[in-house]
Scaffold this motif. Structure first.
Motif, PDB file in Angstrom:
ATOM      1  N   HIS A  34      -5.037   4.008   7.572  1.00 43.49           N
ATOM      2  CA  HIS A  34      -6.161   3.636   6.704  1.00 43.49           C
ATOM      3  C   HIS A  34      -6.063   2.143   6.388  1.00 43.49           C
ATOM      4  N   PRO A  35      -6.504   1.291   7.299  1.00 41.41           N
ATOM      5  CA  PRO A  35      -6.347  -0.165   7.122  1.00 41.41           C
ATOM      6  C   PRO A  35      -6.936  -0.698   5.824  1.00 41.41           C
ATOM      7  N   ALA A  36      -7.995  -0.087   5.322  1.00 47.10           N
ATOM      8  CA  ALA A  36      -8.595  -0.568   4.081  1.00 47.10           C
ATOM      9  C   ALA A  36      -7.661  -0.383   2.893  1.00 47.10           C
ATOM     10  N   MET A  37      -6.738   0.573   3.016  1.00 50.90           N
ATOM     11  CA  MET A  37      -5.793   0.849   1.932  1.00 50.90           C
ATOM     12  C   MET A  37      -4.433   0.206   2.169  1.00 50.90           C
ATOM     13  N   ALA A  38      -4.303  -0.577   3.246  1.00 49.77           N
ATOM     14  CA  ALA A  38      -2.994  -1.107   3.621  1.00 49.77           C
ATOM     15  C   ALA A  38      -2.422  -2.049   2.570  1.00 49.77           C
ATOM     16  N   LEU A  39      -3.226  -3.007   2.113  1.00 43.96           N
ATOM     17  CA  LEU A  39      -2.743  -3.952   1.102  1.00 43.96           C
ATOM     18  C   LEU A  39      -2.415  -3.257  -0.216  1.00 43.96           C
ATOM     19  N   PRO A  40      -3.308  -2.398  -0.759  1.00 40.03           N
ATOM     20  CA  PRO A  40      -2.929  -1.672  -1.987  1.00 40.03           C
ATOM     21  C   PRO A  40      -1.684  -0.811  -1.803  1.00 40.03           C
ATOM     22  N   ALA A  41      -1.544  -0.195  -0.632  1.00 39.95           N
ATOM     23  CA  ALA A  41      -0.355   0.631  -0.392  1.00 39.95           C
ATOM     24  C   ALA A  41       0.905  -0.220  -0.397  1.00 39.95           C
ATOM     25  N   CYS A  42       0.836  -1.402   0.223  1.00 40.93           N
ATOM     26  CA  CYS A  42       1.990  -2.308   0.240  1.00 40.93           C
ATOM     27  C   CYS A  42       2.350  -2.740  -1.173  1.00 40.93           C
ATOM     28  N   ALA A  43       1.330  -3.104  -1.961  1.00 42.66           N
ATOM     29  CA  ALA A  43       1.582  -3.520  -3.342  1.00 42.66           C
ATOM     30  C   ALA A  43       2.193  -2.377  -4.150  1.00 42.66           C
ATOM     31  N   ALA A  44       1.699  -1.163  -3.944  1.00 39.30           N
ATOM     32  CA  ALA A  44       2.225  -0.010  -4.681  1.00 39.30           C
ATOM     33  C   ALA A  44       3.680   0.262  -4.317  1.00 39.30           C
ATOM     34  N   VAL A  45       3.994   0.179  -3.033  1.00 41.07           N
ATOM     35  CA  VAL A  45       5.372   0.427  -2.604  1.00 41.07           C
ATOM     36  C   VAL A  45       6.325  -0.595  -3.218  1.00 41.07           C
ATOM     37  N   TYR A  46       5.946  -1.863  -3.215  1.00 37.96           N
ATOM     38  CA  TYR A  46       6.825  -2.885  -3.773  1.00 37.96           C
ATOM     39  C   TYR A  46       6.931  -2.766  -5.292  1.00 37.96           C
ATOM     40  N   THR A  47       5.868  -2.291  -5.955  1.00 43.35           N
ATOM     41  CA  THR A  47       5.947  -2.058  -7.388  1.00 43.35           C
ATOM     42  C   THR A  47       6.936  -0.943  -7.697  1.00 43.35           C
TER      43      THR A  47
END
Length: 346
Positions: A307-320
């Motif tokens: 889901h490329p549209a969710m890639a950046l939010p997913a990355c931010a969530a993982v690092y949080t």
């Protein structure tokens, strides 16, 4: 066609594994002859004098195998990119090998590392026709990758395990966009790290040394940059794959800055070191990072790829989540270590 590709990738990977393992075995005897032994002490997490420099096997394996994979498989990369990658690898390995024999000041090491990442990054940008404005960011990212993986190489098998996981994961990302050459390169780097792991698993018979840790950092940066060059959205799942190491190294460095300590000085303040200081074995500490990779990083990276549209939010969530986990776990380890040994400084 697919069968022949799989056979070629497995063949190259087997060559990488054998070279890395053979060279690591030879490095044990070499290190004993040259007195290249890491001694136990306040800043060391092992109990017995242990040879260092075994990462030279990873360097030799990748120097031999990567040109063949990147040039010989479908999706061939330009000769300029391949040559710059090999040259950058040799530069980082050479300064690390020198440091393993005769410790250097941090600035000459950093200068060579930044020059190596600049050479590779420039070749990558020129080939892709990407604006040179990205060059400073890529150079800084490459230099940080080299050093953070050096910082994280402090207990048995940890960096070798991470090298296998991240490079194989980036290989899978490359395969998902039909890029067999880069996919094969990722798998080959994973195989080289696995070959070294055979002699570095607990209890380690040899350590990677600066020649290996810096080189692994460069290789993981290069693979991530190459997959970004193929499809920019793939950068986010690639970053997710490395989240365990990036979070530990970055937050530890930030904590040392805030306390006015030298970032480059040896220490035992990383989470993985506190896991050991609190009484866990190297194997259990390494298993903690493996659990993060398999239970959090891998599924999140897969979701980000799907889901490329969710890639950046997913990355931010993982690092949080990774940051919160780092804070909570480190505090618990510090309390446990202080109870275990009242002389351990917080």
């Amino acid at each position: 066609m697919i069968g022949s590709l799989v056979t070629a990738v497995l063949g190259w990977s087997l060559v990488a594994l054998v070279i890395a393992a053979t060279a690591a075995r030879g490095a044990i005897a070499y290190a004993h002859r040259r007195g290249m032994l890491d001694q136990p002490g306040q800043r060391r997490s092992h109990a017995l004098p242990t040879p260092r420099g075994g990462g030279i096997g990873i360097v030799l394996a990748c120097t031999v195998v990567l040109p063949g994979v990147l040039w010989g498989l479908p999706g061939r990369w330009p000769a300029s990119v391949i040559a710059s990658l090999v040259l950058a690898l040799l530069l980082v390995a050479a300064i690390g090998w020198w440091d393993d024999h005769r410790p250097l000041r941090q600035w000459p090491r950093l200068g060579v590392q930044l020059m190596a990442t600049a050479l590779f990054s420039l070749a990558l940008l020129v080939d892709a026709g990407i604006t040179w404005q990205w060059l400073p960011l890529l150079v800084l990212a490459g230099g940080w990758s080299i050093n953070l993986h050096n910082f994280m190489d402090g207990i048995d098998a940890l960096l070798a395990q991470q090298g296998v996981f991240v490079s194989a994961g980036i290989g899978c990302l490359a395969a998902s966009v039909d890029q067999p050459a880069l996919a094969g390169a990722g798998i080959a780097v994973a195989a080289a790290c696995a070959g070294f792991w055979l002699y570095n698993r607990p209890p380690a018979r040899i350590f990677m040394g600066d020649v290996g840790s810096g080189s692994v950092g460069l290789l993981l940066f290069a693979l991530a940059a190459m997959v970004w060059r193929l499809e920019p959205a793939l950068l986010w799942p690639a970053l997710i794959l490395g989240s365990g190491f990036v979070t530990d190294a970055s937050l530890t460095l930030l904590n040392r800055f805030l306390r006015g300590r030298r970032w480059y000085a040896p220490h035992r303040e990383h989470l993985y070191q506190w896991l050991v200081r609190s009484g866990r074995t190297h194997a259990r500490a390494v298993a903690w990072y493996l659990g993060w990779n398999l239970l959090v990083a891998a599924p999140a990276a897969f979701m980000a790829r799907q889901h490329p549209a969710m890639a950046l939010p997913a990355c931010a969530a993982v690092y949080t989540v990774a940051g919160a986990t780092w804070i909570v776990t480190k505090r618990r380890c510090m309390r446990r270590a202080l109870k275990k040994d009242r002389h351990v400084a917080p």
